[in-house]
Design a protein around this motif. Structure first.
Motif, PDB file in Angstrom:
ATOM      1  N   HIS A   1     116.665   8.688 -11.613  1.00 12.59           N
ATOM      2  CA  HIS A   1     115.771   7.950 -12.726  1.00 12.59           C
ATOM      3  C   HIS A   1     116.669   7.087 -13.536  1.00 12.59           C
ATOM      4  CE1 HIS A   1     112.372  10.894 -11.573  1.00 12.59           C
ATOM      5  NE2 HIS A   1     112.432   9.861 -10.765  1.00 12.59           N
ATOM      6  N   SER A   2     118.006   7.444 -13.717  1.00 12.16           N
ATOM      7  CA  SER A   2     118.923   6.846 -14.795  1.00 12.16           C
ATOM      8  C   SER A   2     119.626   5.627 -13.907  1.00 12.16           C
ATOM      9  CB  SER A   2     119.727   7.842 -15.653  1.00 12.16           C
ATOM     10  OG  SER A   2     120.609   8.244 -14.590  1.00 12.16           O
ATOM     11  N   GLY A   3     119.226   5.536 -12.649  1.00  8.81           N
ATOM     12  CA  GLY A   3     119.973   4.616 -11.924  1.00  8.81           C
ATOM     13  C   GLY A   3     121.328   4.832 -11.591  1.00  8.81           C
ATOM     14  N   LYS A   4     122.027   6.191 -11.749  1.00  6.25           N
ATOM     15  CA  LYS A   4     123.278   6.610 -11.282  1.00  6.25           C
ATOM     16  C   LYS A   4     123.314   6.727  -9.796  1.00  6.25           C
ATOM     17  CE  LYS A   4     124.357   7.834 -16.002  1.00  6.25           C
ATOM     18  NZ  LYS A   4     124.687   8.912 -16.948  1.00  6.25           N
ATOM     19  N   ALA A   5     122.290   6.940  -9.109  1.00  4.42           N
ATOM     20  CA  ALA A   5     122.374   7.196  -7.668  1.00  4.42           C
ATOM     21  C   ALA A   5     120.831   6.680  -7.313  1.00  4.42           C
ATOM     22  CB  ALA A   5     122.543   8.518  -7.214  1.00  4.42           C
ATOM     23  N   HIS A   6     120.979   6.249  -5.856  1.00  2.00           N
ATOM     24  CA  HIS A   6     119.654   5.751  -5.280  1.00  2.00           C
ATOM     25  C   HIS A   6     118.982   6.693  -4.582  1.00  2.00           C
ATOM     26  CE1 HIS A   6     120.758   1.728  -6.421  1.00  2.00           C
ATOM     27  NE2 HIS A   6     121.626   1.402  -5.642  1.00  2.00           N
ATOM     28  N   TYR A   7     119.512   7.809  -3.989  1.00  3.24           N
ATOM     29  CA  TYR A   7     119.216   8.661  -3.182  1.00  3.24           C
ATOM     30  C   TYR A   7     119.957  10.051  -3.518  1.00  3.24           C
ATOM     31  CZ  TYR A   7     117.423   4.679  -0.299  1.00  3.24           C
ATOM     32  OH  TYR A   7     116.952   3.600   0.107  1.00  3.24           O
ATOM     33  N   ILE A   8     119.449  11.368  -2.970  1.00  6.86           N
ATOM     34  CA  ILE A   8     120.004  12.341  -3.052  1.00  6.86           C
ATOM     35  C   ILE A   8     120.150  13.140  -1.668  1.00  6.86           C
ATOM     36  CG2 ILE A   8     119.612  12.882  -5.480  1.00  6.86           C
ATOM     37  CD1 ILE A   8     117.645  14.923  -4.561  1.00  6.86           C
ATOM     38  N   GLY A   9     121.261  14.036  -1.549  1.00  7.11           N
ATOM     39  CA  GLY A   9     121.219  14.839  -0.372  1.00  7.11           C
ATOM     40  C   GLY A   9     121.712  16.029  -0.472  1.00  7.11           C
ATOM     41  N   VAL A  10     121.947  16.736   0.343  1.00  2.87           N
ATOM     42  CA  VAL A  10     122.497  18.163   0.574  1.00  2.87           C
ATOM     43  C   VAL A  10     123.470  18.304   1.645  1.00  2.87           C
ATOM     44  CG1 VAL A  10     120.475  19.151  -0.653  1.00  2.87           C
ATOM     45  CG2 VAL A  10     120.700  19.045   1.990  1.00  2.87           C
ATOM     46  N   SER A  11     124.256  19.304   1.425  1.00  2.00           N
ATOM     47  CA  SER A  11     125.437  19.618   2.673  1.00  2.00           C
ATOM     48  C   SER A  11     125.277  21.104   2.699  1.00  2.00           C
ATOM     49  CB  SER A  11     126.699  19.044   2.082  1.00  2.00           C
ATOM     50  OG  SER A  11     127.795  19.319   2.857  1.00  2.00           O
ATOM     51  N   GLU A  12     125.337  21.442   4.049  1.00  2.00           N
ATOM     52  CA  GLU A  12     125.459  22.883   4.372  1.00  2.00           C
ATOM     53  C   GLU A  12     124.496  23.622   3.738  1.00  2.00           C
ATOM     54  OE1 GLU A  12     126.936  23.795   6.936  1.00  2.00           O
ATOM     55  OE2 GLU A  12     128.640  22.158   7.207  1.00  2.00           O
ATOM     56  N   TRP A  13     123.307  23.251   3.682  1.00  2.00           N
ATOM     57  CA  TRP A  13     122.071  24.032   3.006  1.00  2.00           C
ATOM     58  C   TRP A  13     121.347  24.512   4.378  1.00  2.00           C
ATOM     59  CZ3 TRP A  13     118.934  22.421  -1.602  1.00  2.00           C
ATOM     60  CH2 TRP A  13     119.809  22.063  -2.675  1.00  2.00           C
ATOM     61  N   THR A  14     120.887  25.958   4.480  1.00  2.00           N
ATOM     62  CA  THR A  14     120.150  26.418   5.319  1.00  2.00           C
ATOM     63  C   THR A  14     118.771  25.636   5.365  1.00  2.00           C
ATOM     64  OG1 THR A  14     118.799  27.762   3.946  1.00  2.00           O
ATOM     65  CG2 THR A  14     121.156  28.677   4.879  1.00  2.00           C
ATOM     66  N   ALA A  15     118.098  25.672   6.471  1.00  2.00           N
ATOM     67  CA  ALA A  15     116.808  25.155   6.804  1.00  2.00           C
ATOM     68  C   ALA A  15     115.899  25.362   5.665  1.00  2.00           C
ATOM     69  CB  ALA A  15     116.188  25.636   8.155  1.00  2.00           C
ATOM     70  N   GLY A  16     115.547  26.953   5.166  1.00  3.77           N
ATOM     71  CA  GLY A  16     114.767  27.071   4.214  1.00  3.77           C
ATOM     72  C   GLY A  16     115.078  26.665   3.051  1.00  3.77           C
ATOM     73  N   GLN A  17     116.446  26.356   2.561  1.00  4.98           N
ATOM     74  CA  GLN A  17     116.825  25.648   1.196  1.00  4.98           C
ATOM     75  C   GLN A  17     116.354  24.442   1.305  1.00  4.98           C
ATOM     76  OE1 GLN A  17     121.074  27.014   1.641  1.00  4.98           O
ATOM     77  NE2 GLN A  17     120.539  28.883   0.889  1.00  4.98           N
ATOM     78  N   ILE A  18     116.685  24.013   2.468  1.00  2.27           N
ATOM     79  CA  ILE A  18     116.416  22.219   2.557  1.00  2.27           C
ATOM     80  C   ILE A  18     115.033  22.149   2.443  1.00  2.27           C
ATOM     81  CG2 ILE A  18     116.028  20.228   4.222  1.00  2.27           C
ATOM     82  CD1 ILE A  18     119.051  21.403   5.246  1.00  2.27           C
TER      83      ILE A  18
END
Length: 338
Positions: A141-158
């Protein structure tokens, strides 16, 4: 170059992304760094992946210098937060404090006003997931990133993270798992959940740390100048693959690749890119010519017979255990206090 949407989002990325994990660390010189980025751009690669942890921040600085002067809107830059960036207990993890401080540090090192995708490098059991996602919402919301993502999260965490992201009205669009013909761990659980939720995959180590190039031979010493021979370039991550049974199985792919007019590396990349959930495969390079060779994989088309041949060759040594995803992240909620 070919391009793809990231999952069901509107973000378009190059099918091959340039990553500066180990190959742009202290064992590489600045001139080579610049040459590899220029080569990537010349080949049409527009997507660049890094992290605040890599080379203690030097990787972000190097990538920022290499992209300086480029039209910012013409490239997609991904970076990550989680790993330690200092000696303090709050210099790691996914707390609100660390995320807010880390995005500012990453942007300063990159010399940019924003990144395209800001990713949680691992899952943090020591921080409430709601706190993490609310901090990511602040970043977006502050414009410092357009999108977010994750890395090596489990299916439940995602799944839980995606639900919170929707409540907070921020786009969680990507997952970055290790994925190759030797590391098929995400296929059973993570990829199906991501497909359901419209999340794309930026896969890392599609060549299994170079093992799928075929340059490591069973019963032979490690080639001089290779990553496996360089103690300063992450050779320890190769250890599980440098077993004769694995290396012998990789050599069985040679006739398959030869029949298609491909190198082993090109075959391995084409195998990864054929998966409909893969938006982009993240590649490193220590020489510009490596990228030029790898881009040729985009033209390959693997029919069912070729896929079956790869399965037959590597099946007994490929890892498919979904539990391997969770083991890559800390599991003890008190890990930062120990």
């Amino acid at each position: 170059m070919k391009f793809s949407h990231v999952g069901s989002s509107g973000l378009v990325v190059s099918r091959l992304a340039y990553g500066n994990w180990l190959t742009r660390g202290p064992s590489r010189n600045a001139e080579t760094d610049q040459e590899c980025v220029r080569a990537a751009l010349d080949l049409g690669i527009t997507t660049f992946d890094t992290a605040d942890l890599y080379a203690d921040g030097a990787a972000e600085e190097s990538l920022g210098r290499a992209l300086r002067g480029m039209r910012r809107e013409g490239v997609e830059v991904l970076t990550k937060v989680f790993g330690p960036t200092g000696p303090g207990r709050n210099d790691m993890g996914l707390s609100r404090k660390h995320i807010r401080e880390s995005i500012d540090g990453s942007l300063r090192r990159l010399g940019m006003e924003y990144v395209d995708v800001y990713q949680a490098h691992r899952y943090d059991p020591s921080t409430p997931l709601a706190e993490t996602m609310e901090a990511f919402a602040d970043v977006v919301h502050s414009g410092k990133a357009h999108y977010i993502g994750v890395s090596e999260w489990t299916a439940g965490q995602i799944r839980r993270g995606h639900a919170l992201a929707r409540e907070l009205r921020i786009p969680l669009v990507s997952n970055q798992p290790q994925y190759s013909a030797l590391w098929r761990v995400p296929e059973a659980e993570v990829m199906p959940v991501c497909e359901e939720l419209g999340i794309g995959q930026f896969v890392w180590s599609p060549l299994a740390q170079g093992v799928l190039t075929g340059k490591y031979l069973p019963g032979r010493s490690r080639p001089e100048g290779s990553r496996a021979a360089d103690a300063n370039d992450g050779s320890e991550v190769l250890t599980p693959w440098l077993k004769d049974d694995v290396l012998e199985r990789v050599q069985r792919l040679r006739p398959v690749a030869d029949g298609l007019g491909l190198t082993l590396a090109q075959l391995a990349l084409a195998w990864v890119l054929r998966h409909p959930g893969v938006s982009s495969a993240v590649l490193g390079a220590s020489r510009p010519e490596q990228l030029a060779d790898n881009v040729k994989a985009l033209e390959a088309r693997l029919d069912d017979g070729v896929v079956a041949a790869v399965e037959e060759a590597l099946g007994p040594v490929a890892n498919r255990d979904p539990a391997a995803t969770e083991s890559s992240s800390p599991t003890d909620p008190e890990w930062r206090l120990s």
